[in-house]
Write a protein that holds these residues in place. Structure first.
Motif, PDB file in Angstrom:
ATOM      1  N   GLU A 412      42.887  70.427  14.837  1.00  0.00           N
ATOM      2  CA  GLU A 412      41.884  70.750  13.819  1.00  0.00           C
ATOM      3  C   GLU A 412      40.684  69.815  13.884  1.00  0.00           C
ATOM      4  O   GLU A 412      39.530  70.249  13.758  1.00  0.00           O
ATOM      5  CB  GLU A 412      42.518  70.677  12.422  1.00  0.00           C
ATOM      6  N   HIS A 413      40.945  68.529  14.119  1.00  0.00           N
ATOM      7  CA  HIS A 413      39.867  67.535  14.075  1.00  0.00           C
ATOM      8  C   HIS A 413      39.441  67.064  15.459  1.00  0.00           C
ATOM      9  O   HIS A 413      38.601  66.162  15.563  1.00  0.00           O
ATOM     10  CB  HIS A 413      40.313  66.336  13.221  1.00  0.00           C
ATOM     11  N   GLN A 414      40.001  67.677  16.518  1.00  0.00           N
ATOM     12  CA  GLN A 414      39.643  67.343  17.898  1.00  0.00           C
ATOM     13  C   GLN A 414      39.696  65.832  18.154  1.00  0.00           C
ATOM     14  O   GLN A 414      38.747  65.223  18.658  1.00  0.00           O
ATOM     15  CB  GLN A 414      38.256  67.894  18.231  1.00  0.00           C
ATOM     16  N   VAL A 415      40.838  65.259  17.815  1.00  0.00           N
ATOM     17  CA  VAL A 415      41.035  63.810  17.929  1.00  0.00           C
ATOM     18  C   VAL A 415      41.327  63.431  19.390  1.00  0.00           C
ATOM     19  O   VAL A 415      42.111  64.088  20.066  1.00  0.00           O
ATOM     20  CB  VAL A 415      42.210  63.361  17.029  1.00  0.00           C
ATOM     21  N   GLN A 416      40.686  62.387  19.877  1.00  0.00           N
ATOM     22  CA  GLN A 416      40.978  61.841  21.208  1.00  0.00           C
ATOM     23  C   GLN A 416      42.258  61.004  21.130  1.00  0.00           C
ATOM     24  O   GLN A 416      42.412  60.186  20.226  1.00  0.00           O
ATOM     25  CB  GLN A 416      39.825  60.970  21.701  1.00  0.00           C
ATOM     26  N   VAL A 417      43.175  61.206  22.096  1.00  0.00           N
ATOM     27  CA  VAL A 417      44.461  60.511  22.081  1.00  0.00           C
ATOM     28  C   VAL A 417      44.671  59.760  23.398  1.00  0.00           C
ATOM     29  O   VAL A 417      44.410  60.309  24.474  1.00  0.00           O
ATOM     30  CB  VAL A 417      45.629  61.499  21.848  1.00  0.00           C
ATOM     31  N   TYR A 418      45.147  58.513  23.291  1.00  0.00           N
ATOM     32  CA  TYR A 418      45.405  57.682  24.472  1.00  0.00           C
ATOM     33  C   TYR A 418      46.807  57.075  24.378  1.00  0.00           C
ATOM     34  O   TYR A 418      47.304  56.788  23.284  1.00  0.00           O
ATOM     35  CB  TYR A 418      44.378  56.538  24.565  1.00  0.00           C
ATOM     36  N   LEU A 419      47.425  56.875  25.542  1.00  0.00           N
ATOM     37  CA  LEU A 419      48.676  56.141  25.657  1.00  0.00           C
ATOM     38  C   LEU A 419      48.349  54.750  26.185  1.00  0.00           C
ATOM     39  O   LEU A 419      47.717  54.622  27.243  1.00  0.00           O
ATOM     40  CB  LEU A 419      49.639  56.861  26.606  1.00  0.00           C
ATOM     41  N   VAL A 420      48.757  53.718  25.464  1.00  0.00           N
ATOM     42  CA  VAL A 420      48.422  52.339  25.816  1.00  0.00           C
ATOM     43  C   VAL A 420      49.715  51.560  26.074  1.00  0.00           C
ATOM     44  O   VAL A 420      50.585  51.487  25.195  1.00  0.00           O
ATOM     45  CB  VAL A 420      47.618  51.650  24.692  1.00  0.00           C
ATOM     46  N   ASN A 421      49.828  50.991  27.263  1.00  0.00           N
ATOM     47  CA  ASN A 421      50.997  50.179  27.604  1.00  0.00           C
ATOM     48  C   ASN A 421      50.697  48.711  27.342  1.00  0.00           C
ATOM     49  O   ASN A 421      49.908  48.087  28.044  1.00  0.00           O
ATOM     50  CB  ASN A 421      51.377  50.382  29.078  1.00  0.00           C
ATOM     51  N   THR A 422      51.330  48.167  26.300  1.00  0.00           N
ATOM     52  CA  THR A 422      51.180  46.744  25.990  1.00  0.00           C
ATOM     53  C   THR A 422      52.339  45.929  26.561  1.00  0.00           C
ATOM     54  O   THR A 422      52.500  44.758  26.223  1.00  0.00           O
ATOM     55  CB  THR A 422      51.103  46.527  24.466  1.00  0.00           C
ATOM     56  N   GLY A 423      53.152  46.584  27.420  1.00  0.00           N
ATOM     57  CA  GLY A 423      54.338  45.926  27.975  1.00  0.00           C
ATOM     58  C   GLY A 423      54.051  45.203  29.268  1.00  0.00           C
ATOM     59  O   GLY A 423      53.155  44.361  29.338  1.00  0.00           O
ATOM     60  N   TRP A 424      54.765  45.585  30.326  1.00  0.00           N
ATOM     61  CA  TRP A 424      54.744  44.799  31.560  1.00  0.00           C
ATOM     62  C   TRP A 424      53.919  45.477  32.658  1.00  0.00           C
ATOM     63  O   TRP A 424      53.742  46.691  32.678  1.00  0.00           O
ATOM     64  CB  TRP A 424      56.179  44.568  32.043  1.00  0.00           C
ATOM     65  N   THR A 425      53.425  44.650  33.569  1.00  0.00           N
ATOM     66  CA  THR A 425      52.673  45.123  34.724  1.00  0.00           C
ATOM     67  C   THR A 425      53.052  44.269  35.924  1.00  0.00           C
ATOM     68  O   THR A 425      53.490  43.126  35.779  1.00  0.00           O
ATOM     69  CB  THR A 425      51.150  45.038  34.473  1.00  0.00           C
ATOM     70  N   GLY A 426      52.928  44.832  37.114  1.00  0.00           N
ATOM     71  CA  GLY A 426      53.260  44.095  38.321  1.00  0.00           C
ATOM     72  C   GLY A 426      54.744  44.034  38.607  1.00  0.00           C
ATOM     73  O   GLY A 426      55.169  43.383  39.558  1.00  0.00           O
ATOM     74  N   GLY A 427      55.542  44.713  37.805  1.00  0.00           N
ATOM     75  CA  GLY A 427      56.990  44.702  37.962  1.00  0.00           C
ATOM     76  C   GLY A 427      57.646  44.865  36.613  1.00  0.00           C
ATOM     77  O   GLY A 427      56.991  44.794  35.571  1.00  0.00           O
ATOM     78  N   PRO A 428      58.957  45.102  36.585  1.00  0.00           N
ATOM     79  CA  PRO A 428      59.665  45.255  35.316  1.00  0.00           C
ATOM     80  C   PRO A 428      59.843  43.929  34.609  1.00  0.00           C
ATOM     81  O   PRO A 428      59.501  42.858  35.148  1.00  0.00           O
ATOM     82  CB  PRO A 428      61.008  45.850  35.747  1.00  0.00           C
ATOM     83  N   TYR A 429      60.399  43.992  33.395  1.00  0.00           N
ATOM     84  CA  TYR A 429      60.732  42.781  32.651  1.00  0.00           C
ATOM     85  C   TYR A 429      61.597  41.869  33.520  1.00  0.00           C
ATOM     86  O   TYR A 429      62.555  42.306  34.147  1.00  0.00           O
ATOM     87  CB  TYR A 429      61.488  43.156  31.374  1.00  0.00           C
ATOM     88  N   GLY A 430      61.218  40.603  33.596  1.00  0.00           N
ATOM     89  CA  GLY A 430      61.940  39.643  34.431  1.00  0.00           C
ATOM     90  C   GLY A 430      61.255  39.375  35.753  1.00  0.00           C
ATOM     91  O   GLY A 430      61.472  38.331  36.362  1.00  0.00           O
ATOM     92  N   THR A 431      60.425  40.347  36.181  1.00  0.00           N
ATOM     93  CA  THR A 431      59.682  40.193  37.441  1.00  0.00           C
ATOM     94  C   THR A 431      58.174  40.224  37.193  1.00  0.00           C
ATOM     95  O   THR A 431      57.434  39.356  37.667  1.00  0.00           O
ATOM     96  CB  THR A 431      60.053  41.306  38.442  1.00  0.00           C
ATOM     97  N   GLY A 432      57.734  41.229  36.472  1.00  0.00           N
ATOM     98  CA  GLY A 432      56.317  41.338  36.147  1.00  0.00           C
ATOM     99  C   GLY A 432      55.946  40.442  34.976  1.00  0.00           C
ATOM    100  O   GLY A 432      56.702  39.566  34.559  1.00  0.00           O
ATOM    101  N   LYS A 433      54.756  40.682  34.423  1.00  0.00           N
ATOM    102  CA  LYS A 433      54.300  39.881  33.294  1.00  0.00           C
ATOM    103  C   LYS A 433      53.705  40.808  32.240  1.00  0.00           C
ATOM    104  O   LYS A 433      53.354  41.962  32.527  1.00  0.00           O
ATOM    105  CB  LYS A 433      53.259  38.853  33.739  1.00  0.00           C
ATOM    106  N   ARG A 434      53.624  40.309  30.988  1.00  0.00           N
ATOM    107  CA  ARG A 434      53.061  41.112  29.907  1.00  0.00           C
ATOM    108  C   ARG A 434      51.583  41.367  30.171  1.00  0.00           C
ATOM    109  O   ARG A 434      50.876  40.562  30.777  1.00  0.00           O
ATOM    110  CB  ARG A 434      53.174  40.399  28.561  1.00  0.00           C
ATOM    111  N   MET A 435      51.131  42.515  29.703  1.00  0.00           N
ATOM    112  CA  MET A 435      49.709  42.853  29.807  1.00  0.00           C
ATOM    113  C   MET A 435      48.865  41.755  29.156  1.00  0.00           C
ATOM    114  O   MET A 435      49.221  41.231  28.095  1.00  0.00           O
ATOM    115  CB  MET A 435      49.433  44.175  29.101  1.00  0.00           C
ATOM    116  N   ASN A 436      47.756  41.444  29.777  1.00  0.00           N
ATOM    117  CA  ASN A 436      46.816  40.479  29.216  1.00  0.00           C
ATOM    118  C   ASN A 436      46.190  41.060  27.956  1.00  0.00           C
ATOM    119  O   ASN A 436      45.575  42.136  27.981  1.00  0.00           O
ATOM    120  CB  ASN A 436      45.742  40.160  30.261  1.00  0.00           C
ATOM    121  N   LEU A 437      46.374  40.358  26.822  1.00  0.00           N
ATOM    122  CA  LEU A 437      45.895  40.876  25.538  1.00  0.00           C
ATOM    123  C   LEU A 437      44.388  41.082  25.541  1.00  0.00           C
ATOM    124  O   LEU A 437      43.880  42.061  24.967  1.00  0.00           O
ATOM    125  CB  LEU A 437      46.307  39.928  24.416  1.00  0.00           C
ATOM    126  N   ARG A 438      43.675  40.201  26.223  1.00  0.00           N
ATOM    127  CA  ARG A 438      42.212  40.334  26.257  1.00  0.00           C
ATOM    128  C   ARG A 438      41.802  41.646  26.926  1.00  0.00           C
ATOM    129  O   ARG A 438      40.895  42.331  26.459  1.00  0.00           O
ATOM    130  CB  ARG A 438      41.608  39.129  26.994  1.00  0.00           C
TER     131      ARG A 438
END
Length: 523
Positions: A412-438
């Motif tokens: 109804e309101h034509q809202v834009q929708v995004y999926l944002v991953n605030t978790g890990w990058t470069g590998g899974p938990y234990g190997t990768g690192k959390r997304m840079n908050l900045r």
């Protein structure tokens, strides 16, 4: 306005009661009774013992004729027989007779057309301070006219009997929609109070045409509203506390025909790893009147927000007016942008991707994220999970009720929708690192400002997502998660594993249309 009901919980009380005490009075009582201690920055710190998160296995809904065909019964909404609840309640009344109690009268819901008059009765002063800061505080006139529609009784030292009461432990969180009553027993964790009322609102509001949402919300100078959906620890509070935008609320909202409104009058922020540099508004909100939960203090009683030895789920509860430029009362217009926040422990989802309407419905129903350490009993490291509508533990009604309401509003309101991953990058938990908050903040800002929608996109071959090829202020290599892994083939294997979990989970949504089912990952 909710139909008021005379409060049934105070009848025959003989002990001393403190009604709508000020924060200073409650702090004085909490410290004097050795429930909590005063910290160097003026906040009070309480510890919650064995329970440092919610107890979902101890949550029950009374199964009587008024709600039996409306509740989505199962592991989340466990049924309790009315006679069992009545027996517990009678024992509780006897328990409360001689107790010194603290009572808060206020509201859930900033919109006067849809707010719920509540009463919170606690045996601890610090729990009542928590209720005072988290729920909506009434004006003097509103207090005079207040008629309780729902009561919460929080009694950590009252235990139930699993054999006699047919519960899973000595702990109980039980709601009766017929008696308009919530009983919280056997746990000191204050978050049970706010989440119980959230569950109540999630049951009541759809009947009024209002979509209840587990999300934070803020608004810009041009009255553009953004919603941030996500489970605990995914960044709702952190990302919505933006110095360039006004905070509507950090966790629970309703979406009516007029727009968005906050359910609460405060914020309940995770503060593990909190720093003044990364989260200045939350940092500055921790002062006199704020309740710190399970935060470690040093010898000078200065909070050490990086110490998670007691729990990773350390918390700060403060009134929303402690956040500069907050919206009071918490009411705003119709959302322009929706962001689904997920902490991907697999490390394979893009840091941000654009969703069409069908994809939005798929990911809303999926609610993929990771349970973060401490948010529930027994969770000590991130666990991949699917929480329908990004709030399954708090949804009394079937998921499709909420999903259909959101889908209608998006279209109804034509809202834009995004999926944002605030978790890990470069590998899974234990190997990768959390997304840079900045970088996450920059991508979120670009989505809200509208610049991101104008960028070029590429299709993710596994997750069927639209990934931007660039975002100002963010290294382009980070936008495509496959590029951040040292071994691309290892990424492909882990991505396909997660895609399979999506399909496995979504199979239960038999009512979803084929277009929504086909909007998910490709296996």
């Amino acid at each position: 306005m909710m139909t008021p009901m005379t409060n049934i919980s105070l009848f025959n009380l003989k002990g001393k009661t403190h009604v709508n005490s000020t924060p200073a009075e409650l702090i004085e009582h909490a410290v004097g009774r050795e429930e909590a201690i005063l910290t160097a920055n003026g906040a009070v710190r309480a510890t919650t013992g064995h329970f440092t998160g919610r107890s979902p296995k101890d949550k029950f809904t009374v199964n009587d004729s008024s709600v039996s065909d409306q509740i989505d019964w199962g592991a989340v909404n466990q049924p309790m027989a009315p006679e069992k609840f009545e027996r517990i309640y009678k024992r509780l009344q006897q328990y409360l007779l001689e107790k010194e109690l603290y009572i808060f009268n206020g509201f859930a819901g900033a919109d006067p057309d849809h707010r719920l008059p509540i009463q919170v009765i606690t045996e601890y002063a610090w729990h009542n301070l928590f209720a005072h800061q988290l729920f909506i505080r009434p004006s003097e006139q509103e207090l005079q006219e207040h008629q309780t529609a729902f009561t919460v009784i929080n009694v950590p030292n009252f235990k139930v009997n699993p054999q006699e009461d047919d519960t899973n432990s000595e702990t109980l969180i039980a709601v009766s929609f017929t008696k308009k009553l919530v009983i919280i027993a056997g746990t000191h964790y204050a978050g049970e109070m706010k989440k119980s009322i959230f569950s109540v609102m999630n049951y009541l509001l759809p009947e009024q045409g209002v979509l209840p949402m587990h999300c934070s919300a803020n608004v810009g100078k041009n009255d553009d509203v953004a919603l941030f959906f996500g489970l605990s620890g995914t960044g709702k509070t952190t990302l919505s506390a933006d110095s360039e935008r006004a905070l509507i609320g950090d966790d629970e909202h309703g979406w009516s025909k007029k727009g968005v409104f906050n359910f609460e009058g405060g914020c309940y922020a995770k503060c593990i790893g909190l720093s003044e540099e990364n989260e200045p508004q939350i940092w500055q909100a921790i002062r006199f009147g704020t309740v710190l939960e399970n935060v470690i203090l040093d010898d000078t009683r200065t909070p050490d927000f990086h110490d998670g030895t007691r729990t990773e789920n350390t918390r700060a509860a403060y009134p929303i007016e402690y956040i500069p430029n907050s919206v009071i009362p918490g009411i705003a217009g119709t959302p322009n942008v929706i962001l689904f926040l997920t902490a991907d422990a697999f490390g394979v989802l893009p840091p941000i991707s654009k969703l069409n309407a069908d994809q939005a419905m798929y990911h809303f129903l999926s609610g993929y994220t990771s349970k973060l350490a401490g948010t529930e009993r027994g969770v000590t490291e991130p666990e991949a999970t699917f929480s329908t509508c990004f709030g399954a533990p708090f949804l009394p009604r079937p998921a499709h009720v909420y999903a259909e309401m959101l889908g209608e509003k998006i279209r109804e309101h034509q809202v834009q929708v995004y999926l944002v991953n605030t978790g890990w990058t470069g590998g899974p938990y234990g190997t990768g690192k959390r997304m840079n908050l900045r970088y996450t903040r920059r991508m979120v800002s670009a989505a809200i400002e509208g610049s991101l929608v104008k960028e070029s996109y590429i299709a993710d071959p596994i997750f069927n997502l639209q990934i931007p090829t660039q975002c100002e202020g963010v290294p382009s290599v980070l936008l495509n998660p496959r590029n951040t892994w040292k071994d691309p083939e290892a990424y492909d294997m882990k991505a396909k594993e997660l895609a399979g979990l999506f399909h496995q989970h979504f199979a239960k949504f038999t009512q979803a249309s084929d277009t929504i089912k086909n909007a998910g990952p490709k296996v």
